[in-house]
Write an enzyme that holds these catalytic residues in place. Sequence first.
Site, mmCIF file in Angstrom:
data_model
loop_
_atom_site.group_PDB
_atom_site.id
_atom_site.type_symbol
_atom_site.label_atom_id
_atom_site.label_comp_id
_atom_site.label_asym_id
_atom_site.label_seq_id
_atom_site.Cartn_x
_atom_site.Cartn_y
_atom_site.Cartn_z
ATOM 1 N N GLU A 116 0.823 -1.219 0.000
ATOM 2 C CA GLU A 116 0.000 0.000 0.000
ATOM 3 C C GLU A 116 0.857 1.269 0.000
ATOM 4 O OE1 GLU A 116 -2.903 -0.497 -0.709
ATOM 5 O OE2 GLU A 116 -3.724 -2.240 0.317
ATOM 6 N N HIS A 139 -2.859 2.649 8.056
ATOM 7 C CA HIS A 139 -3.925 1.847 7.443
ATOM 8 C C HIS A 139 -4.127 0.612 8.301
ATOM 9 C CE1 HIS A 139 -6.341 -0.578 4.873
ATOM 10 N NE2 HIS A 139 -5.381 -1.468 4.671
ATOM 11 N N HIS A 141 -7.401 -2.500 9.816
ATOM 12 C CA HIS A 141 -8.689 -3.175 9.574
ATOM 13 C C HIS A 141 -9.495 -3.285 10.874
ATOM 14 C CE1 HIS A 141 -6.320 -5.628 6.244
ATOM 15 N NE2 HIS A 141 -6.446 -4.358 5.932
ATOM 16 N N GLU A 169 -17.494 12.675 21.965
ATOM 17 C CA GLU A 169 -16.192 13.228 21.580
ATOM 18 C C GLU A 169 -15.962 13.266 20.065
ATOM 19 O OE1 GLU A 169 -12.855 10.804 22.838
ATOM 20 O OE2 GLU A 169 -13.889 8.975 22.271
ATOM 21 N N HIS A 210 -13.087 -3.123 3.661
ATOM 22 C CA HIS A 210 -11.643 -3.389 3.795
ATOM 23 C C HIS A 210 -11.082 -2.798 5.100
ATOM 24 C CE1 HIS A 210 -7.440 -3.666 1.800
ATOM 25 N NE2 HIS A 210 -7.298 -3.414 3.085
HETATM 26 P P1 13P Z 1 0.827 -5.372 3.176
HETATM 27 O O1 13P Z 1 1.157 -6.661 3.861
HETATM 28 O O2 13P Z 1 1.394 -5.306 1.793
HETATM 29 O O3 13P Z 1 1.205 -4.183 4.023
HETATM 30 O O4 13P Z 1 -0.753 -5.322 2.969
HETATM 31 C C1 13P Z 1 -1.632 -5.412 4.055
HETATM 32 C C2 13P Z 1 -2.935 -4.739 3.799
HETATM 33 O O5 13P Z 1 -3.618 -4.367 4.738
HETATM 34 C C3 13P Z 1 -3.379 -4.521 2.407
HETATM 35 O O6 13P Z 1 -4.402 -3.587 2.346
HETATM 36 ZN ZN ZN Z 2 -5.591 -3.508 4.242
#
Ligand code: 13P
Ligand code: ZN
Length: 270
Positions: A116, A139, A141, A169, A210
């Site tokens: 990413e 980034h 999840h 908040e 995602h």
């Molecule tokens: P990477 O292992 O390449 O960092 O990817 C993980 C991920 O969350 C892809 O969106």
């Molecule tokens: Zn991801």
Amino acid sequence: MKDILSASFLKAFSKVTSNMYRLGWDERNGGNLSLLLEEEEVAPYLDLKDVKRRFFLGFDAQALAGKYFLVTGTQKYFKNVEGDEENNLGLFRISADGTEGELLWGYADGGRPTSELPAHLMSHIARRSVDPMNRVVMHTHPTNLLAMTYVHELETRQFTHTLWQMSTECIVVFPDGVEVLPWMLCGTNEIGEATAERMKKARVVVWSMHGIYGAGKTLDETFGLVETVEKAATVYMLTAGLKRVNTIQDEELKVLANYFGVEYRKGIID
Ligand code: 13P
Ligand code: ZN
């Protein structure tokens, strides 16, 4: 030369990845993190002329030429970062022409930066055009935020309004709201460009089905931002199937924003 493992930025970076894992946000290799560093921060720890490897970026990063980044490796597990930093992380400089990464430390087992990287570096460029102090892109999840993208309209205004209502908040922590992207193929320049475009408007971009992108000045601030969005999404998911009896009214959101002196995004509660 000082030992880079003793650098406060490296210790803080490792600790954040552990916390993200602990909260269940980063299963397997899920998630990636990048921190912009200035030359004077890196110089005490590394020989800046000793480039170990170069890798092609595949997009134009000229706006970041000469900047240094500490970035998680692709296919690396957040649970393993703390204690094995040299294999799981890399520190590189963006080449003068903006086409390459110049690896100075890390990715020791032959690894590469996160898949990413386009979304990270393009988001750094976009956020710094709005806030030159921006240094972190995260980034991850988070479970409830991810769940919410399956049951809530995927529309920036509605999504922001719902999150603001989920905890007092929220409007203070993310007054610029959240931008919502539709499902897109990850790891591409296209999703990077779309994310960066949205990052000009808000520090949080939701990747439907995602995860999430957050940006900020420091690791703590960015972690706190994502944590607050995830908390709101958790309250939403705990109450989504139930009859809602109470909520924070739009007028109350305005009172909050005024009291805390934040400029909230227009067009959501007015
Ligand atoms: P990477 O292992 O390449 O960092 O990817 C993980 C991920 O969350 C892809 O969106
Ligand atoms: Zn991801």
